[in-house]
Design a protein around this motif. Structure first.
Motif, PDB file in Angstrom:
ATOM      1  N   VAL A   1      -9.832 -13.419   3.121  1.00 48.63           N
ATOM      2  CA  VAL A   1      -8.106 -14.152   2.426  1.00 48.63           C
ATOM      3  C   VAL A   1      -7.504 -13.257   2.493  1.00 48.63           C
ATOM      4  O   VAL A   1      -7.256 -11.892   2.093  1.00 48.63           O
ATOM      5  N   ARG A   2      -6.310 -13.666   3.497  1.00 43.23           N
ATOM      6  CA  ARG A   2      -5.069 -12.247   3.751  1.00 43.23           C
ATOM      7  C   ARG A   2      -3.715 -13.302   2.911  1.00 43.23           C
ATOM      8  O   ARG A   2      -3.950 -14.505   3.572  1.00 43.23           O
ATOM      9  N   MET A   3      -2.824 -12.713   2.628  1.00 39.28           N
ATOM     10  CA  MET A   3      -1.959 -13.324   2.280  1.00 39.28           C
ATOM     11  C   MET A   3      -0.484 -13.032   3.162  1.00 39.28           C
ATOM     12  O   MET A   3      -0.385 -11.423   2.953  1.00 39.28           O
TER      13      MET A   3
ATOM     14  N   PRO B   1       0.494  -9.364  -0.523  1.00 41.76           N
ATOM     15  CA  PRO B   1       0.549  -9.829   0.603  1.00 41.76           C
ATOM     16  C   PRO B   1       0.951  -8.560   1.463  1.00 41.76           C
ATOM     17  O   PRO B   1       1.484  -7.217   0.853  1.00 41.76           O
ATOM     18  N   GLU B   2       1.146  -8.797   2.746  1.00 39.04           N
ATOM     19  CA  GLU B   2       1.269  -8.115   3.668  1.00 39.04           C
ATOM     20  C   GLU B   2       2.390  -7.469   4.086  1.00 39.04           C
ATOM     21  O   GLU B   2       2.996  -6.200   4.192  1.00 39.04           O
TER      22      GLU B   2
ATOM     23  N   ARG C   1       4.593   1.313   3.245  1.00 38.26           N
ATOM     24  CA  ARG C   1       4.141   1.270   4.255  1.00 38.26           C
ATOM     25  C   ARG C   1       3.100   1.620   3.994  1.00 38.26           C
ATOM     26  O   ARG C   1       2.090   2.923   3.876  1.00 38.26           O
ATOM     27  N   VAL C   2       2.269   0.455   3.249  1.00 37.38           N
ATOM     28  CA  VAL C   2       0.011   0.702   3.386  1.00 37.38           C
ATOM     29  C   VAL C   2      -0.360   0.287   4.830  1.00 37.38           C
ATOM     30  O   VAL C   2      -0.185  -0.528   4.948  1.00 37.38           O
TER      31      VAL C   2
ATOM     32  N   ALA D   1       2.307  -1.070  -4.294  1.00 33.37           N
ATOM     33  CA  ALA D   1       2.418  -2.658  -3.823  1.00 33.37           C
ATOM     34  C   ALA D   1       1.732  -3.230  -5.323  1.00 33.37           C
ATOM     35  O   ALA D   1       2.750  -4.390  -5.650  1.00 33.37           O
ATOM     36  N   CYS D   2       0.893  -3.262  -5.538  1.00 32.99           N
ATOM     37  CA  CYS D   2       0.292  -3.199  -6.488  1.00 32.99           C
ATOM     38  C   CYS D   2       1.582  -2.890  -8.104  1.00 32.99           C
ATOM     39  O   CYS D   2       2.113  -4.381  -8.633  1.00 32.99           O
ATOM     40  N   ALA D   3       2.332  -2.473  -8.389  1.00 35.31           N
ATOM     41  CA  ALA D   3       3.365  -2.005  -9.057  1.00 35.31           C
ATOM     42  C   ALA D   3       4.689  -3.001  -8.976  1.00 35.31           C
ATOM     43  O   ALA D   3       4.966  -3.679  -9.481  1.00 35.31           O
TER      44      ALA D   3
END
Length: 301
Positions: free
Chosen positions: A130-132, A196-197, A204-205, A222-224
């Motif tokens: 599962v990816r968004m 999400p991507e 820049r992950v 990205a989480c923040a």
């Protein structure tokens, strides 16, 4: 694929079916140790029974996606639940959970399409990976697995339509994003990544494979970012709630505050420590019930 035992057909008289179904879903909710239980307990009996049945349906279909098995088997099991919901709305509930839903569906006019949206959302989780891709896809997923539950719940809570649907969707987004941030490590073990991507690229992950992505030094940013969006949805809910009476919103506020406190604990822990679990203890949950339920109602009554 073996389904949750709640799907087993029963051969009892209608009154016995109703009592057995109510006892079954009540026990499922109690055993789940869900944060939702603390808000549901404050509802009058008929509304409380409705919420127990709604939660039990959600838990039954969610377990299909989480249990081991092939995607095709899981999707077939979810299709069986679509059939059960169809039979429910034809007046022919065929398992304990849909029997428990029969009275609430009629009494509170629970929309059939919202049950199907929940199943559609769980079908996304049934995939091997599962990816968004973007925020739009993530929020669509949140609308299905959380917003749809909210749309059913506001009927059970007795919320009027002028603000109820907005609250259901905003709070559904906030709570589901909180779940996603809380369960990053667990979801990665199931080959799921809901950040999400679009956000990953913005921060820049890089990396191939979910394990490498969540280990990237810029993944916490990205989480923040996602946490900030959840905070925004909690704030939107805060602005909407005063439009309704505190008597109606009390269970919603308790659920919201438990989830919001979880997000605060996650933030205090730090997004670099995403593998370190965070939970709200029973005593803290009880205090929130007292603060936002009984004590608040007495001081404002």
């Amino acid at each position: 694929m073996s389904l949750n035992h709640s799907s087993t057909p029963v051969a009892l008289r209608p009154v016995e079916q109703g009592e057995a179904a109510k006892a079954h879903v009540h026990q499922l909710v109690r055993n789940s140790k869900s944060s939702f239980y603390w808000g549901m307990r404050l509802l009058p009996e008929q509304r409380r029974q409705a919420m127990y049945a709604i939660y039990s349906f959600c838990r039954a279909v969610d377990d299909i996606a989480d249990d081991p098995g092939k995607t095709g088997d899981k999707l077939r099991a979810l299709d069986e639940w679509r059939e059960r919901i169809r039979h429910l709305y034809c007046g022919q509930p065929q398992c304990l959970v849909t029997q428990a839903l029969a009275e609430p569906v009629e009494r509170f006019r629970l929309p059939q399409e919202e049950f199907h949206l929940v199943i559609d959302g769980v079908a996304i989780d049934a995939a091997q990976t599962v990816r968004m891709q973007d925020l739009e896809a993530l929020l669509d997923y949140c609308r299905k697995v959380a917003g749809a539950v909210g749309m059913l719940s506001i009927r059970a809570f007795g919320m009027p339509r002028r603000a109820g649907p907005e609250i259901a969707v905003a709070l559904g987004h906030a709570m589901q994003l909180t779940n996603i941030l809380r369960d990053i490590n667990e979801d990665a073990g199931r080959q799921r990544l809901y950040v999400p991507e679009e956000l990953l690229q913005r921060h820049r992950v890089g990396g191939k494979g979910i394990g490498n992505i969540i280990a990237h030094p810029r993944f916490p940013a990205a989480c923040a970012d996602l946490a900030g969006r959840a905070i925004g949805y909690y704030s939107k809910t805060d602005k909407l709630l005063p439009q309704l009476s505190q008597r109606v919103t009390r269970p919603v506020v308790i659920m919201m505050e438990i989830y919001r406190h979880t997000l605060k604990k996650l933030d205090a822990r730090g997004w670099q420590q995403w593998a370190e679990p965070v939970a709200i203890g029973r005593c803290r949950k009880l205090w929130m019930v007292l603060r936002h339920g009984f004590l608040h109602s007495r001081t404002s009554g």
